[in-house]
Design an enzyme around this catalytic site. Structure first.
Site, PDB file in Angstrom:
ATOM      1  N   TYR A  37       0.831  -1.199   0.000  1.00 36.60           N
ATOM      2  CA  TYR A  37       0.000   0.000   0.000  1.00 36.60           C
ATOM      3  C   TYR A  37       0.869   1.253   0.000  1.00 36.60           C
ATOM      4  CZ  TYR A  37      -3.319   3.508   1.733  1.00 36.60           C
ATOM      5  OH  TYR A  37      -4.082   4.640   1.890  1.00 36.60           O
ATOM      6  N   THR A  91     -12.936   5.270   7.714  1.00 37.08           N
ATOM      7  CA  THR A  91     -13.597   4.879   6.468  1.00 37.08           C
ATOM      8  C   THR A  91     -13.601   3.361   6.352  1.00 37.08           C
ATOM      9  OG1 THR A  91     -11.596   4.774   5.116  1.00 37.08           O
ATOM     10  CG2 THR A  91     -12.643   6.943   5.351  1.00 37.08           C
TER      11      THR A  91
END
Length: 248
Positions: A150, A185
């Protein structure tokens, strides 16, 4: 504020999280927003509450889908003023245990999609003297344990943003990126709970100095600023919205 009146803004990843919050914020400032996501139902839900907004399904992992999305927006609205590259996925795990498939998916969605969308959008943004807001990450500025793949994609976004900003500054196209830290989120839901042998001391080094997690609206406010004429002389920046995570 009415900073975006008359502007056509394409927001990817608009079905949830930062993408949804950004679509809502831009629309609240007067933009005509196209909400794009592979989750069409979620994108439609976002668009349904916004005046003049529409929803489009697209696959960020597909170069053709990225090109078709930009073509659709220009065909329907006649122009493009703002491209917000927010679609992305997370991925956590020990560096030696990340699968080839996970790596390829992260690169395709988090990095290659920005290349394909930007490449398609730049000729249209030149005509409108528009701008691009990319979603990088605090993990793209400094190392983040258990997020090697990531972090690599987000560091790629940082480098790509800076380079395109340099190339297109004289053409009056601004290109910036936002580097959020921890945000509440779906992307980080579950976090690192499934990773064995986590050294939490490594994680705490990247903890925010303020509240534990930002809200999507905190990042959306930064998106709206960089997309607006208030930021007319700002290009090539990586704006941390991280509660001090990368401050040291």
């Amino acid at each position: 504020m009415n900073r975006m009146v008359g502007k056509v803004a394409l927001v990817t990843g608009a079905a949830s999280g930062i993408g949804r919050a950004s679509a809502v914020r831009l629309a609240s400032e007067g933009a005509i927003v196209i909400c794009a996501d592979r989750n069409l139902a979620g994108a439609e839900e976002t668009a349904s509450g916004l005046s003049g907004a529409s929803a489009v399904q697209f696959d960020a992992a597909s170069a053709a889908s990225c090109r078709d999305l930009v073509a659709h927006v220009v065909a329907r609205h006649g122009k493009l003023d703002v491209l917000c590259n927010i679609a992305g996925i997370g991925g956590f795990g020990h560096a030696a245990e990340i699968s080839d498939e996970s790596w390829d998916q992260l690169v395709a969605i988090n990095l290659s999609s920005i290349f394909h969308l930007t490449k398609a959008a730049l000729p249209h943004l030149e005509k409108t003297q528009g701008n691009i807001v990319n979603m990088a990450s605090a993990s793209g500025l400094v190392g983040a344990a258990y997020a090697s793949a990531y972090s690599a994609t987000k560091a790629g976004v940082v480098g790509y943003t800076r380079t395109v900003a340099i190339e297109y500054a004289a053409r009056q196209v601004r290109v910036n990126a936002i580097c959020p830290g921890g945000v509440d989120t779906p992307l980080i839901a579950g976090g690192m709970g499934d990773i064995e042998g986590v050294d939490f001391a490594l994680i705490l080094r990247m903890s925010p100095k303020m509240a534990p997690l930002a809200q999507p609206e905190d990042v959306a406010a930064a998106v709206a600023f960089l997309a607006s004429d208030d930021a007319r002389f700002i290009t090539g920046i990586m704006l941390p919205v991280d509660g001090g995570q990368t401050a040291g």
